[in-house]
Design a protein around this motif. Structure first.
Motif, mmCIF file in Angstrom:
data_model
loop_
_atom_site.group_PDB
_atom_site.id
_atom_site.type_symbol
_atom_site.label_atom_id
_atom_site.label_comp_id
_atom_site.label_asym_id
_atom_site.label_seq_id
_atom_site.Cartn_x
_atom_site.Cartn_y
_atom_site.Cartn_z
ATOM 1 N N VAL A 14 0.802 -1.253 0.034
ATOM 2 C CA VAL A 14 -0.068 0.052 -0.020
ATOM 3 C C VAL A 14 0.945 1.017 0.083
ATOM 4 O O VAL A 14 0.613 2.321 -0.778
ATOM 5 C CB VAL A 14 -0.922 0.007 1.262
ATOM 6 C CG1 VAL A 14 -1.764 1.235 1.499
ATOM 7 C CG2 VAL A 14 -2.148 -1.138 0.995
ATOM 8 N N ALA A 15 1.937 1.348 0.806
ATOM 9 C CA ALA A 15 2.716 2.154 0.840
ATOM 10 C C ALA A 15 3.518 2.590 -0.447
ATOM 11 O O ALA A 15 3.676 3.741 -0.911
ATOM 12 C CB ALA A 15 3.830 2.254 1.903
ATOM 13 N N LEU A 16 3.923 1.618 -1.238
ATOM 14 C CA LEU A 16 4.502 1.799 -2.544
ATOM 15 C C LEU A 16 3.578 2.155 -3.474
ATOM 16 O O LEU A 16 3.699 3.026 -4.282
ATOM 17 C CB LEU A 16 5.056 0.387 -2.787
ATOM 18 C CG LEU A 16 6.528 0.061 -2.185
ATOM 19 C CD1 LEU A 16 7.002 -1.406 -2.549
ATOM 20 C CD2 LEU A 16 7.438 0.989 -2.476
ATOM 21 N N GLY A 17 2.202 1.682 -3.466
ATOM 22 C CA GLY A 17 1.266 2.029 -4.332
ATOM 23 C C GLY A 17 0.831 3.564 -4.090
ATOM 24 O O GLY A 17 0.817 4.277 -5.152
ATOM 25 N N LEU A 18 0.873 4.098 -2.863
ATOM 26 C CA LEU A 18 0.693 5.547 -2.590
ATOM 27 C C LEU A 18 1.655 6.275 -3.085
ATOM 28 O O LEU A 18 1.436 7.401 -3.802
ATOM 29 C CB LEU A 18 0.217 5.599 -1.122
ATOM 30 C CG LEU A 18 -1.075 5.208 -0.765
ATOM 31 C CD1 LEU A 18 -1.135 5.471 0.848
ATOM 32 C CD2 LEU A 18 -2.149 5.852 -1.343
ATOM 33 N N GLY A 19 2.755 6.009 -2.743
ATOM 34 C CA GLY A 19 4.302 6.559 -3.302
ATOM 35 C C GLY A 19 3.951 6.734 -4.722
ATOM 36 O O GLY A 19 4.321 7.775 -5.476
ATOM 37 N N GLY A 20 3.818 5.590 -5.379
ATOM 38 C CA GLY A 20 3.785 5.439 -6.935
ATOM 39 C C GLY A 20 2.717 6.446 -7.456
ATOM 40 O O GLY A 20 2.866 7.202 -8.628
ATOM 41 N N LEU A 21 1.494 6.330 -6.958
ATOM 42 C CA LEU A 21 0.623 7.247 -7.242
ATOM 43 C C LEU A 21 0.684 8.717 -7.063
ATOM 44 O O LEU A 21 0.402 9.481 -7.668
ATOM 45 C CB LEU A 21 -0.905 6.863 -6.338
ATOM 46 C CG LEU A 21 -2.058 7.883 -6.680
ATOM 47 C CD1 LEU A 21 -2.662 7.404 -8.206
ATOM 48 C CD2 LEU A 21 -3.241 7.317 -5.787
ATOM 49 N N VAL A 22 1.462 9.124 -5.963
ATOM 50 C CA VAL A 22 1.760 10.470 -5.877
ATOM 51 C C VAL A 22 2.871 11.008 -6.965
ATOM 52 O O VAL A 22 2.554 12.213 -7.519
ATOM 53 C CB VAL A 22 2.385 10.756 -4.299
ATOM 54 C CG1 VAL A 22 3.090 12.064 -4.164
ATOM 55 C CG2 VAL A 22 1.196 10.561 -3.168
ATOM 56 N N ILE A 23 3.928 10.039 -7.230
ATOM 57 C CA ILE A 23 4.465 10.452 -8.407
ATOM 58 C C ILE A 23 4.018 10.634 -9.446
ATOM 59 O O ILE A 23 4.190 11.483 -10.333
ATOM 60 C CB ILE A 23 5.906 9.502 -8.346
ATOM 61 C CG1 ILE A 23 6.645 9.464 -7.196
ATOM 62 C CG2 ILE A 23 6.744 9.543 -9.517
ATOM 63 C CD1 ILE A 23 7.597 8.462 -7.007
ATOM 64 N N ALA A 24 3.197 9.761 -9.932
ATOM 65 C CA ALA A 24 2.127 9.779 -11.225
ATOM 66 C C ALA A 24 1.414 10.889 -11.125
ATOM 67 O O ALA A 24 1.673 11.683 -12.306
ATOM 68 C CB ALA A 24 1.567 8.478 -11.111
ATOM 69 N N LEU A 25 0.830 11.553 -10.291
ATOM 70 C CA LEU A 25 0.013 12.589 -10.310
ATOM 71 C C LEU A 25 0.933 13.855 -10.252
ATOM 72 O O LEU A 25 0.499 14.885 -11.163
ATOM 73 C CB LEU A 25 -0.833 12.702 -8.955
ATOM 74 C CG LEU A 25 -1.862 11.672 -8.983
ATOM 75 C CD1 LEU A 25 -2.645 11.655 -7.453
ATOM 76 C CD2 LEU A 25 -3.009 11.900 -10.106
ATOM 77 N N ASN A 26 2.214 13.868 -9.699
ATOM 78 C CA ASN A 26 3.043 15.042 -9.915
ATOM 79 C C ASN A 26 3.421 15.188 -11.264
ATOM 80 O O ASN A 26 3.556 16.145 -11.861
ATOM 81 C CB ASN A 26 4.007 14.890 -8.940
ATOM 82 C CG ASN A 26 3.889 15.388 -7.677
ATOM 83 O OD1 ASN A 26 2.954 15.873 -7.361
ATOM 84 N ND2 ASN A 26 4.540 14.909 -6.614
ATOM 85 N N LEU A 27 3.771 14.039 -12.083
ATOM 86 C CA LEU A 27 4.247 13.962 -13.357
ATOM 87 C C LEU A 27 3.143 14.389 -14.298
ATOM 88 O O LEU A 27 3.311 14.946 -15.387
ATOM 89 C CB LEU A 27 4.849 12.679 -13.768
ATOM 90 C CG LEU A 27 6.272 12.350 -12.999
ATOM 91 C CD1 LEU A 27 6.895 10.944 -13.483
ATOM 92 C CD2 LEU A 27 7.238 13.131 -13.454
ATOM 93 N N LEU A 28 1.860 13.985 -13.946
ATOM 94 C CA LEU A 28 0.683 14.178 -14.730
ATOM 95 C C LEU A 28 0.206 15.744 -14.863
ATOM 96 O O LEU A 28 0.027 16.303 -15.791
ATOM 97 C CB LEU A 28 -0.434 13.328 -14.482
ATOM 98 C CG LEU A 28 -1.626 13.523 -15.126
ATOM 99 C CD1 LEU A 28 -1.432 12.815 -16.598
ATOM 100 C CD2 LEU A 28 -2.804 12.769 -14.610
ATOM 101 N N PHE A 29 0.426 16.333 -13.763
ATOM 102 C CA PHE A 29 0.126 17.704 -13.353
ATOM 103 C C PHE A 29 0.989 18.761 -13.721
ATOM 104 O O PHE A 29 1.019 20.001 -13.402
ATOM 105 C CB PHE A 29 -0.577 17.865 -12.181
ATOM 106 C CG PHE A 29 -2.121 17.210 -12.336
ATOM 107 C CD1 PHE A 29 -3.195 17.417 -13.145
ATOM 108 C CD2 PHE A 29 -2.239 16.106 -11.316
ATOM 109 C CE1 PHE A 29 -4.144 16.945 -13.143
ATOM 110 C CE2 PHE A 29 -3.649 15.648 -11.503
ATOM 111 C CZ PHE A 29 -4.497 15.947 -12.199
ATOM 112 N N ARG A 30 2.433 18.373 -13.912
ATOM 113 C CA ARG A 30 3.359 19.188 -14.185
ATOM 114 C C ARG A 30 3.417 19.907 -15.591
ATOM 115 O O ARG A 30 2.827 19.852 -16.583
ATOM 116 C CB ARG A 30 4.707 18.659 -14.254
ATOM 117 C CG ARG A 30 5.507 18.797 -12.869
ATOM 118 C CD ARG A 30 6.901 18.219 -12.975
ATOM 119 N NE ARG A 30 6.923 18.076 -11.681
ATOM 120 C CZ ARG A 30 8.326 18.081 -10.878
ATOM 121 N NH1 ARG A 30 9.252 18.139 -11.846
ATOM 122 N NH2 ARG A 30 8.495 17.879 -9.789
#
Length: 127
Positions: A111-127
């Protein structure tokens, strides 16, 4: 009410084998009792329901004491087998507890890795 097969399938194989190991002892005691009753019936020649007790009281007391000792030994054996069963159940419970803790830790890590990956993906998406 669950069927016998479902209840047996839910048991640990160690527990089942320990419980099954009790069966020969029980059957042996039952066979001894049956043989004793058959021998007494042949000796006395009395009908099944009748009790012929013309023996010496001291001999009867000695016979009863011997039977009590035999039964005490059988109970002791059964108690030892139950202690083995309880010990096996405790070991199995401890093993399952360790496994549950490990699986919980792995799931939390996932779950921690999934949330971390989601945060990174959202940061890359909205840049």
């Amino acid at each position: 009410m669950p069927s016998l097969r479902k209840r047996l399938m839910a048991l640990d194989p160690t527990t089942v084998s320990t419980v099954l190991s009790l069966l020969p002892t029980i059957l042996e005691q039952a066979n001894k009792t049956i043989e004793k009753l058959k021998k007494n019936k042949r000796k006395d020649g009395t009908p099944e329901g009748a009790v012929a007790d013309t023996r010496d009281p001291a001999a009867r007391i000695a016979e009863l004491e011997a039977a009590a000792v035999q039964q005490a030994e059988a109970v002791k054996l059964l108690a030892e087998q139950h202690a083995i069963t309880i010990d096996a159940l405790r070991k199995e419970a401890a093993r399952l507890d360790r496994r549950l803790r490990l699986m919980t830790a792995v799931a939390m890590g996932g779950v921690a890795l999934g949330l971390g990956g989601l945060v990174i993906a959202l940061n890359l998406l909205f840049r």
